[in-house]
Write a protein that holds these residues in place. Structure first.
Motif, PDB file in Angstrom:
ATOM      1  N   LEU A 161       1.231  -1.243   0.157  1.00 27.86           N
ATOM      2  CA  LEU A 161      -0.181   0.481  -0.166  1.00 27.86           C
ATOM      3  C   LEU A 161       0.886   0.990   0.153  1.00 27.86           C
ATOM      4  CD1 LEU A 161      -3.679   0.792   0.473  1.00 27.86           C
ATOM      5  CD2 LEU A 161      -3.033   0.764   2.851  1.00 27.86           C
ATOM      6  N   PHE A 183      -6.660   3.145  -4.907  1.00 32.27           N
ATOM      7  CA  PHE A 183      -6.261   3.184  -3.326  1.00 32.27           C
ATOM      8  C   PHE A 183      -7.306   2.045  -2.919  1.00 32.27           C
ATOM      9  CE2 PHE A 183      -7.599   3.577   1.161  1.00 32.27           C
ATOM     10  CZ  PHE A 183      -5.858   3.474   1.828  1.00 32.27           C
ATOM     11  N   TYR A 186      -6.876  -1.847  -3.963  1.00 29.97           N
ATOM     12  CA  TYR A 186      -5.924  -2.340  -3.049  1.00 29.97           C
ATOM     13  C   TYR A 186      -5.861  -2.823  -1.333  1.00 29.97           C
ATOM     14  CZ  TYR A 186      -1.232  -1.156  -5.925  1.00 29.97           C
ATOM     15  OH  TYR A 186      -0.587  -1.359  -6.432  1.00 29.97           O
ATOM     16  N   TRP A 187      -7.048  -1.516  -0.805  1.00 31.03           N
ATOM     17  CA  TRP A 187      -7.403  -2.106   0.414  1.00 31.03           C
ATOM     18  C   TRP A 187      -7.696  -3.077   0.129  1.00 31.03           C
ATOM     19  CZ3 TRP A 187      -5.441  -1.130   4.913  1.00 31.03           C
ATOM     20  CH2 TRP A 187      -6.141  -1.498   6.006  1.00 31.03           C
ATOM     21  N   CYS A 204       1.549  -5.770   4.721  1.00 30.90           N
ATOM     22  CA  CYS A 204       1.246  -4.636   4.141  1.00 30.90           C
ATOM     23  C   CYS A 204       2.305  -3.644   4.305  1.00 30.90           C
ATOM     24  CB  CYS A 204      -0.309  -3.266   4.963  1.00 30.90           C
ATOM     25  SG  CYS A 204      -0.459  -1.870   4.003  1.00 30.90           S
TER      26      CYS A 204
END
Ligand code: SF4
Length: 351
Positions: A161, A183, A186-187, A204
């Motif tokens: 991340l 984002f 990715y999360w 992470c």
């Protein structure tokens, strides 16, 4: 060693070829040299390689596509990544297997990366038998692909991340950087990885010093922990040739405080809601009685590299001097000595 037969493009290409960190090449006796204070590497860090390079455009990365030069000659986490053919890598890994506790396959943003990674996991699992981590490329992956990595035999997986929050992510890696990464995806993929691989088997990567406040980064570290994953922390280092090459690393004190908070959160010793921050977002209270905090600081453990474990080590992937030179060690690749702890104590109160 890097013969050019059997390759599809105009240069070395995975899965027949891989790049490896300089430390990994030294560990396999493919390069000569010794690290400062005789630091040893316990994880073979490998990177997929393609003639066109990575399609990403992250501002802080030495592999970004907008940078001039051949992909294989670009530096990444402070060191060169020489290319070797797979057969040589396997042969040398078997010869030096006693030194290693883990293999990491780093994907890059490329259409073939997933298919090649699956083939490489199977090959290393069958021929070498060390635990395998995959540093995934979420942009070109789905939830089903995460499960496929696990099925192929990966033991852990991580998402880089890198940035604490969505705005910073967008500025450095997403639309604001003319990059393909998002984002939210990715999360979601990190949450999926934690669900598929299980508690403490997902990681992470986060970088300290890309414009975020300590409070923001520590809150993110807690959110990662709440998923059942752990943070692998890096101090920002201005990578040669990247758009941030002229920037400075964050003050050492900032990194030390975030390292300490990460250690406490990832080991379930404290929590973000129990910590306190000043008006500039700097940590002022770690949420532990002073004598307990002093004990953890004296152990030196919070200030060692955080990464995937192996061979009884808290971190096998210790990336010697990957985020700072020996004159300014950020993540210690070995246990701290008394002089190191004294230095860290001083840094904790500064910056
Ligand atoms: S911490 Fe190391 S072994 Fe684990 S995913 Fe990151 S680079 Fe790979």
């Amino acid at each position: 060693m890097t013969t050019m037969k059997n390759q599809p493009g105009p240069g070395p290409s995975s899965p027949d070829y891989l790049q490896m960190s300089l430390a990994a090449a030294m560990t396999l006796n493919l390069k000569e040299g010794l690290f400062f204070r005789n630091a040893r590497l316990y994880c073979l860090n490998l990177l997929l390689t393609y003639p066109g390079g990575c399609m990403g455009n992250c501002s802080y990365c030495g592999l970004q596509k907008s940078r001039d030069g051949a992909f294989a000659e670009k530096s990444f986490i402070r060191v060169s990544w020489p290319t070797y053919d797979l057969e040589t890598i396997i042969e040398k890994t078997l010869e030096n297997r006693h030194k290693l506790h883990r293999i990491c396959l780093s994907m890059i943003t490329h259409p073939r990366a997933l298919e090649d990674t699956l083939a490489l996991i199977r090959r290393f699992r069958e021929d070498v038998g060390l635990p395998i981590s995959v540093l995934m490329n979420p942009t070109s992956m789905t939830a089903a692909d995460v499960a496929a990595l696990r099925q192929a035999g990966a033991q852990m997986a991580a998402v880089a991340l890198d940035l604490a929050g969505e705005d910073l992510f967008d500025r450095h890696r997403g639309a604001g950087a003319r990059g393909p990464h998002r984002f939210a995806h990715y999360w979601t993929m990190l949450a999926e990885t934690a669900a598929v691989f299980g508690r403490n088997k997902a990681g992470c990567h986060l970088i300290c010093g890309l414009g975020e406040r300590e409070e923001e980064l520590v809150q993110r570290i807690q959110a990662v922990r709440d998923l059942g994953a752990r943070t692998h922390l890096f101090s920002f280092y201005p990578e040669k040739g990247s758009r941030l090459a002229q920037d400075l690393p964050c003050p050492a004190g900032q990194y030390r405080r975030v390292q300490l908070a990460r250690f406490l959160i990832d080991n379930d010793l404290s929590h973000f809601p129990n910590m306190a921050f000043d008006a500039r977002g700097r940590i002022t209270d770690f949420g532990l009685p002073p004598e307990d905090l002093a004990r953890w600081i004296d152990s030196g453990r919070p200030f060692m590299t955080s990464g995937c474990p192996g061979g009884g080590l808290e971190t096998a992937c210790n990336r010697p001097f990957g985020d700072g030179p020996p004159s300014d060690i950020r993540s210690y690749p070995f246990p701290l000595e008394a002089g190191d702890v004294a230095r860290v104590r001083e840094q904790l109160g500064n910056g």
